[in-house]
Design a protein around this motif. Structure first.
Motif, PDB file in Angstrom:
ATOM      1  N   THR A 203       0.823  -1.212   0.000  1.00 28.31           N
ATOM      2  CA  THR A 203       0.000   0.000   0.000  1.00 28.31           C
ATOM      3  C   THR A 203       0.854   1.258   0.000  1.00 28.31           C
ATOM      4  OG1 THR A 203      -0.180  -0.083   2.419  1.00 28.31           O
ATOM      5  CG2 THR A 203      -1.971  -1.074   1.121  1.00 28.31           C
ATOM      6  N   GLN A 261      -3.734   3.767   7.051  1.00 33.18           N
ATOM      7  CA  GLN A 261      -4.931   3.221   6.444  1.00 33.18           C
ATOM      8  C   GLN A 261      -5.964   4.303   6.161  1.00 33.18           C
ATOM      9  OE1 GLN A 261      -6.090  -0.919   7.776  1.00 33.18           O
ATOM     10  NE2 GLN A 261      -4.904  -0.319   9.573  1.00 33.18           N
ATOM     11  N   THR A 265      -7.174   2.380   1.082  1.00 33.08           N
ATOM     12  CA  THR A 265      -6.457   1.154   1.434  1.00 33.08           C
ATOM     13  C   THR A 265      -7.422   0.076   1.916  1.00 33.08           C
ATOM     14  OG1 THR A 265      -5.997   1.911   3.702  1.00 33.08           O
ATOM     15  CG2 THR A 265      -4.355   2.429   1.998  1.00 33.08           C
TER      16      THR A 265
END
Length: 308
Positions: A203, A261, A265
């Protein structure tokens, strides 16, 4: 033999929130074993570097780590007046550099007269190689185990300057620490031997140095990684490129930074899980009591995902 403080004495939480300040003892300095005087005051920008300093220094150091919240983004940390006091009182200061812990240079400049300042980016061969190539290095130097080993040796030397009679102790502790990291590097070499060239996605580029040492090929678009690292949303086209990595011929694993996050994501993670792709969680600060156990757990999780 390693000299340890009781765990609660080494890392007790002073401040809660986005980042926290940790000290070895809430009441002040801790008396080292054998009555050898006051411990060396060490300040680290994150608990990752604080943990390494604690290993090398043992009960001869008192470590304060500013950032330790494994649920927050370290790039959002704002320093406090207590942080400034800690830096002024420190004999050794450790920070990542390369723009990661941006608040540290200002604290150091305001303190003045610190005996030893360790900028990890200046120790890293990755940093110097990137500079020679006119590129930006990956600022997450603690995911490059060779750099971490260089840091342990450097800390042994710096602490030896502060306590000359204990040079051999610091050097022995650093050697023990680096021997444990040799074991982790062997694990990465084994992953590379068995899974070299295996396609994965990340990510953001948190652990890319480690993943490269494991011989894995990261297919995540650079634009996607950069956007997530900077806290912005990638374009719809870039997001779609990322999502296609979990289509008919999916990558073998998704490596997710648990501290950056977002809705984007989350969408990528859901796509991975729907495709049966294992998700490996990695973080920027410790999720285990100390560095080696933390890094070992993450490498084990990566191995398990690739085996699956």
């Amino acid at each position: 033999m390693r000299r340890w403080l009781p765990p609660l004495a080494v890392l007790s939480v002073l401040l809660a929130g986005c980042g926290t300040t940790e000290q070895s003892d809430d009441a002040g300095a801790v008396e080292p074993a054998g009555g050898r005087g006051e411990p060396v005051q060490v300040v680290a920008s994150t608990d990752v570097y604080g943990s390494i300093a604690s290993f090398v220094g043992g009960d001869l150091v008192q470590v304060t780590s500013f950032i330790s919240d494994s649920g927050a983004d370290p790039l959002e940390y704002e320093s406090t007046p207590a942080d400034a006091v800690a830096v002024r009182q420190a004999q050794v200061v450790i920070y990542n550099g390369s723009g990661y812990d941006q608040f540290m240079p200002q604290l150091i400049e305001g303190a003045g007269g610190i005996a030893s300042i360790v900028n990890v980016s200046e120790l890293s061969d990755l940093s110097s190689a990137a500079e020679a190539a006119g590129e930006e290095s990956n600022e997450h130097f603690w995911y490059d185990l060779e750099t971490v080993q260089d840091l342990a040796v450097t800390l042994a030397a710096e602490l030896g300057e502060a306590v000359p009679d204990e040079v051999e102790t610091f050097e022995a502790n650093a050697a023990e620490f680096n021997a444990q990291l040799d074991g982790l590097r062997d694990q990465l070499a084994q992953i590379s031997a068995e899974n070299g060239g295996t396609r994965i996605a990340v990510t953001e580029p948190l652990a890319n140095n480690l993943l490269q040492d494991a011989g894995l090929e990261n297919l995540a678009p650079a634009e996607f990684q950069q956007a997530i690292e900077e806290g912005t949303d990638p374009s719809a086209a870039v997001l779609q490129q990322m999502l296609t990595l979990f289509d008919d011929d999916p990558v073998a694993a998704l490596v997710l930074n648990t501290q950056t996050q977002s809705a984007v994501t989350d969408q990528v993670r859901q796509a991975a899980e729907a495709a049966g792709v294992p998700v490996v969680q990695m973080s920027e600060t410790l999720t285990a009591p100390e560095y080696v156990a933390w890094m070992s757990g993450q490498i084990d999780a990566l191995t398990a995902a690739l085996d699956a």
